[in-house]
Design a protein around this motif. Structure first.
Motif, PDB file in Angstrom:
ATOM      1  N   ASN A 182       0.861  -1.170   0.000  1.00 36.85           N
ATOM      2  CA  ASN A 182       0.000   0.000   0.000  1.00 36.85           C
ATOM      3  C   ASN A 182       0.904   1.229   0.000  1.00 36.85           C
ATOM      4  O   ASN A 182       1.518   1.557   1.016  1.00 36.85           O
ATOM      5  CB  ASN A 182      -0.917   0.013   1.224  1.00 36.85           C
ATOM      6  CG  ASN A 182      -1.942   1.136   1.187  1.00 36.85           C
ATOM      7  OD1 ASN A 182      -1.627   2.271   0.850  1.00 36.85           O
ATOM      8  ND2 ASN A 182      -3.179   0.819   1.542  1.00 36.85           N
ATOM      9  N   ARG A 199       0.204   4.341  -0.169  1.00 30.12           N
ATOM     10  CA  ARG A 199      -0.281   5.477   0.617  1.00 30.12           C
ATOM     11  C   ARG A 199       0.121   5.350   2.078  1.00 30.12           C
ATOM     12  O   ARG A 199       0.587   6.319   2.698  1.00 30.12           O
ATOM     13  CB  ARG A 199      -1.797   5.601   0.493  1.00 30.12           C
ATOM     14  CG  ARG A 199      -2.399   6.809   1.215  1.00 30.12           C
ATOM     15  CD  ARG A 199      -3.905   6.860   1.039  1.00 30.12           C
ATOM     16  NE  ARG A 199      -4.554   5.672   1.576  1.00 30.12           N
ATOM     17  CZ  ARG A 199      -4.837   5.494   2.871  1.00 30.12           C
ATOM     18  NH1 ARG A 199      -4.513   6.427   3.751  1.00 30.12           N
ATOM     19  NH2 ARG A 199      -5.438   4.392   3.271  1.00 30.12           N
ATOM     20  N   THR A 200      -0.044   4.169   2.632  1.00 30.72           N
ATOM     21  CA  THR A 200       0.277   3.966   4.048  1.00 30.72           C
ATOM     22  C   THR A 200       1.680   3.416   4.268  1.00 30.72           C
ATOM     23  O   THR A 200       2.135   3.308   5.410  1.00 30.72           O
ATOM     24  CB  THR A 200      -0.733   2.986   4.684  1.00 30.72           C
ATOM     25  OG1 THR A 200      -0.618   1.710   4.025  1.00 30.72           O
ATOM     26  CG2 THR A 200      -2.159   3.508   4.533  1.00 30.72           C
TER      27      THR A 200
END
Length: 286
Positions: A99, A101-102
């Motif tokens: 992921n 984004r995280t």
């Protein structure tokens, strides 16, 4: 340049127990949060895998270690008498759960990432950009076969001599090209080799088999907009073997392939062979 090399080493080295890559590999099978620098290196590796259709795959780590490349190359046993490992396909880059984004990452259990080549290429890109900004002039950065330029080049471009074996180069016999923008990367199987159970092996692994790629090409040199992309294409050419010519033609990238018998194949507008004194030496190091 020193700052970039130190950062990529502590982030992506397989040979440091305190590197972030070591921490991530030890945590395979669980989800971890990685730092921004590691995330950038992982994105570069995943981009390389996607662009090459998986011919360059960061999940070959266990296969490379099984071959005996479990320490820095200078520390390798030149003649390892241990039996050859049982070759197995790499888990595959699509098995990585990521992921962006995280910055949360999960590797399949028993998977070991090897970010070596793409991380070094990324370091060349980053170092060239930062050095040009700091110095206010054109720069060329060469990290063992991964070469990137930035800023305003000299008249006629940077003269780069492409060596098929950087350990025993003959600059006067090396073909020379001019590089004005972007990057040039050379992958090869002539330098980083060792013996294992009486067989000569090397460090470029075919993810489909887990074996060292067949030595159809001794070296592959590719020019691209970034060193990450040039590195990916050059390494893919070694892995793809006989299929490399058609694949490279489809990419449109300038490339030079050298076969074990010395035959040279030039693709994508790679210029005819020319030699010039005083050129920066690049090639054959990875």
């Amino acid at each position: 340049l020193r700052a970039e090399l130190a950062a990529v080493d502590v982030t992506c080295s397989r040979f440091r127990p305190d590197s972030e890559l070591t921490r991530v590999n030890l945590a395979a099978g669980t989800t971890v949060t990685v730092g921004e620098r590691f995330a950038e290196a992982l994105e570069a590796a995943l981009r390389s895998a996607e662009l090459t259709g998986g011919a360059v795959d960061p999940t070959v780590g266990r296969a490379v270690i099984a071959l005996g490349y479990d320490r820095t190359f200078a520390s390798l046993r030149p003649d390892d008498v241990r039996p050859l490992p049982v070759f197995r396909p790499a888990p595959g880059w699509r098995s990585i759960v990521w992921n962006a984004r995280t910055r949360r990452l999960r590797l399949p259990a028993d998977t070991c990432l090897d970010l070596g080549s793409s991380a070094k290429a990324l370091a060349a890109d980053r170092a060239a950009s930062r050095a040009a900004a700091a110095a206010g002039c054109g720069v060329v950065v060469n990290l063992g076969g991964d070469l990137a330029v930035a800023g305003t080049p000299p008249d006629g471009g940077w003269r780069i001599a492409v060596a098929d074996d950087h350990a025993r180069p003959e600059p006067s016999r090396c073909p020379t090209v001019a590089v004005t923008t972007g990057a040039l990367a050379t992958s090869g199987v002539r330098v980083r080799t060792w013996r294992r159970a009486g067989r000569t092996v090397h460090h470029i692994v075919d993810p489909l088999t887990g074996e060292p790629a067949a030595p159809v090409w001794h070296t592959a040199t590719v020019a691209a907009a970034t060193c990450v992309d040039a590195n990916a294409a050059g390494t893919a050419a070694i892995v793809l073997g006989h299929a490399a010519e058609d694949w490279l033609r489809r990419t449109g990238l300038p490339a030079r392939l050298v076969a074990p018998d010395g035959r040279v194949v030039r693709l994508g507008g790679w210029p005819p062979e020319a030699r010039a004194p005083g050129a920066t030496l690049a090639g054959g190091a990875r």
